[in-house]
Design a protein around this motif. Structure first.
Motif, PDB file in Angstrom:
ATOM      1  N   GLN A   1     -50.630 -79.860  52.236  1.00  0.00           N
ATOM      2  CA  GLN A   1     -49.256 -79.517  52.612  1.00  0.00           C
ATOM      3  C   GLN A   1     -48.306 -79.626  51.417  1.00  0.00           C
ATOM      4  O   GLN A   1     -47.427 -78.779  51.238  1.00  0.00           O
ATOM      5  CB  GLN A   1     -48.766 -80.430  53.735  1.00  0.00           C
ATOM      6  CG  GLN A   1     -49.430 -80.176  55.056  1.00  0.00           C
ATOM      7  CD  GLN A   1     -49.031 -81.205  56.093  1.00  0.00           C
ATOM      8  OE1 GLN A   1     -47.881 -81.608  56.163  1.00  0.00           O
ATOM      9  NE2 GLN A   1     -49.988 -81.637  56.893  1.00  0.00           N
ATOM     10  N   GLU A   2     -48.487 -80.643  50.603  1.00  0.00           N
ATOM     11  CA  GLU A   2     -47.608 -80.835  49.443  1.00  0.00           C
ATOM     12  C   GLU A   2     -47.810 -79.738  48.411  1.00  0.00           C
ATOM     13  O   GLU A   2     -46.852 -79.302  47.769  1.00  0.00           O
ATOM     14  CB  GLU A   2     -47.818 -82.211  48.816  1.00  0.00           C
ATOM     15  CG  GLU A   2     -46.821 -82.553  47.724  1.00  0.00           C
ATOM     16  CD  GLU A   2     -45.367 -82.544  48.188  1.00  0.00           C
ATOM     17  OE1 GLU A   2     -44.515 -82.052  47.414  1.00  0.00           O
ATOM     18  OE2 GLU A   2     -45.081 -83.016  49.305  1.00  0.00           O
TER      19      GLU A   2
ATOM     20  N   LEU B   1     -50.775 -68.802  49.966  1.00  0.00           N
ATOM     21  CA  LEU B   1     -51.726 -69.065  51.045  1.00  0.00           C
ATOM     22  C   LEU B   1     -52.528 -67.823  51.408  1.00  0.00           C
ATOM     23  O   LEU B   1     -51.995 -66.710  51.429  1.00  0.00           O
ATOM     24  CB  LEU B   1     -50.978 -69.518  52.302  1.00  0.00           C
ATOM     25  CG  LEU B   1     -50.458 -70.942  52.331  1.00  0.00           C
ATOM     26  CD1 LEU B   1     -49.546 -71.144  53.541  1.00  0.00           C
ATOM     27  CD2 LEU B   1     -51.603 -71.925  52.385  1.00  0.00           C
ATOM     28  N   THR B   2     -53.794 -68.035  51.707  1.00  0.00           N
ATOM     29  CA  THR B   2     -54.592 -66.991  52.328  1.00  0.00           C
ATOM     30  C   THR B   2     -54.339 -67.071  53.829  1.00  0.00           C
ATOM     31  O   THR B   2     -53.640 -67.989  54.305  1.00  0.00           O
ATOM     32  CB  THR B   2     -56.092 -67.220  52.052  1.00  0.00           C
ATOM     33  OG1 THR B   2     -56.486 -68.453  52.678  1.00  0.00           O
ATOM     34  CG2 THR B   2     -56.390 -67.275  50.559  1.00  0.00           C
ATOM     35  N   SER B   3     -54.892 -66.161  54.597  1.00  0.00           N
ATOM     36  CA  SER B   3     -54.705 -66.235  56.058  1.00  0.00           C
ATOM     37  C   SER B   3     -55.344 -67.507  56.614  1.00  0.00           C
ATOM     38  O   SER B   3     -54.804 -68.143  57.514  1.00  0.00           O
ATOM     39  CB  SER B   3     -55.246 -64.983  56.747  1.00  0.00           C
ATOM     40  OG  SER B   3     -56.623 -64.838  56.500  1.00  0.00           O
ATOM     41  N   ALA B   4     -56.485 -67.907  56.048  1.00  0.00           N
ATOM     42  CA  ALA B   4     -57.112 -69.162  56.476  1.00  0.00           C
ATOM     43  C   ALA B   4     -56.226 -70.348  56.105  1.00  0.00           C
ATOM     44  O   ALA B   4     -56.097 -71.311  56.874  1.00  0.00           O
ATOM     45  CB  ALA B   4     -58.493 -69.318  55.837  1.00  0.00           C
ATOM     46  N   GLY B   5     -55.592 -70.271  54.945  1.00  0.00           N
ATOM     47  CA  GLY B   5     -54.672 -71.319  54.517  1.00  0.00           C
ATOM     48  C   GLY B   5     -53.478 -71.433  55.447  1.00  0.00           C
ATOM     49  O   GLY B   5     -53.002 -72.530  55.734  1.00  0.00           O
TER      50      GLY B   5
ATOM     51  N   LEU C   1     -52.549 -74.722  57.449  1.00  0.00           N
ATOM     52  CA  LEU C   1     -51.224 -75.321  57.278  1.00  0.00           C
ATOM     53  C   LEU C   1     -50.578 -75.606  58.631  1.00  0.00           C
ATOM     54  O   LEU C   1     -50.044 -76.689  58.848  1.00  0.00           O
ATOM     55  CB  LEU C   1     -50.322 -74.414  56.431  1.00  0.00           C
ATOM     56  CG  LEU C   1     -48.915 -74.953  56.172  1.00  0.00           C
ATOM     57  CD1 LEU C   1     -48.971 -76.259  55.375  1.00  0.00           C
ATOM     58  CD2 LEU C   1     -48.080 -73.911  55.435  1.00  0.00           C
ATOM     59  N   ALA C   2     -50.638 -74.656  59.541  1.00  0.00           N
ATOM     60  CA  ALA C   2     -50.038 -74.855  60.871  1.00  0.00           C
ATOM     61  C   ALA C   2     -50.693 -76.037  61.591  1.00  0.00           C
ATOM     62  O   ALA C   2     -49.998 -76.905  62.142  1.00  0.00           O
ATOM     63  CB  ALA C   2     -50.164 -73.586  61.700  1.00  0.00           C
ATOM     64  N   TYR C   3     -52.024 -76.095  61.576  1.00  0.00           N
ATOM     65  CA  TYR C   3     -52.716 -77.205  62.231  1.00  0.00           C
ATOM     66  C   TYR C   3     -52.454 -78.528  61.522  1.00  0.00           C
ATOM     67  O   TYR C   3     -52.240 -79.555  62.170  1.00  0.00           O
ATOM     68  CB  TYR C   3     -54.225 -76.952  62.301  1.00  0.00           C
ATOM     69  CG  TYR C   3     -54.641 -76.110  63.468  1.00  0.00           C
ATOM     70  CD1 TYR C   3     -54.628 -76.618  64.766  1.00  0.00           C
ATOM     71  CD2 TYR C   3     -55.062 -74.801  63.286  1.00  0.00           C
ATOM     72  CE1 TYR C   3     -55.013 -75.848  65.843  1.00  0.00           C
ATOM     73  CE2 TYR C   3     -55.452 -74.019  64.363  1.00  0.00           C
ATOM     74  CZ  TYR C   3     -55.424 -74.546  65.640  1.00  0.00           C
ATOM     75  OH  TYR C   3     -55.802 -73.779  66.696  1.00  0.00           O
TER      76      TYR C   3
END
Length: 131
Positions: free
Chosen positions: A16-17, A63-67, A71-73
């Motif tokens: 996250q950071e 961010l990639t889509s997986a990233g 990140l949301a989770y």
């Protein structure tokens, strides 16, 4: 029974950071870690999930889509953990104060008996009173 090994919470905080700071170097400075340590944590998370989470560029990270999904989770997980810690701290610091008064029995049976009944109705009392 299948045992699932979960990612480390601290790794999610580092991830996250990196996103918040915009680069691995900035995140390392914010977290008080070395840049190689932060890079290793990001590599470990990517290895754990088997996907690329961020694209590293000279200008920073994206961010990639997986990233984006991670990140949301991870934000939800760390928010809930902070809520848990806050609630547990509240529970551990809430104390019950037990107050008892000692007085001679003559005063207790005459003057204070009516007062004791009023207090017992409004404040939780210990099962036995010193009379």
């Amino acid at each position: 029974m299948n045992t699932i090994i979960l990612p480390k919470t601290q790794h999610l905080v580092v991830f996250q950071e990196v996103i918040k700071s915009g680069s691995i170097g900035s995140a390392a400075r914010q977290l008080g870690l070395t840049q190689p340590a932060v890079s290793k944590i990001i590599n470990d998370i990517e290895s754990y999930f088997g996907v690329e989470l961020i694209v590293r560029k000279n200008t920073g990270v994206t961010l990639t889509s997986a990233g984006q999904t991670l990140l949301a989770y991870s934000e939800s997980i760390t928010r809930e953990m902070k809520n848990m810690v806050s609630e547990m701290n509240t529970l551990s610091f809430s104390t019950v104060i037990d107050v008892s008064f000692g007085y001679p029995s003559l005063i207790g049976f005459t003057f204070l008996s009516q007062h004791d009944q009023k207090v017992q109705g409004s404040v939780p009392q210990s099962p036995c009173l010193d009379v």
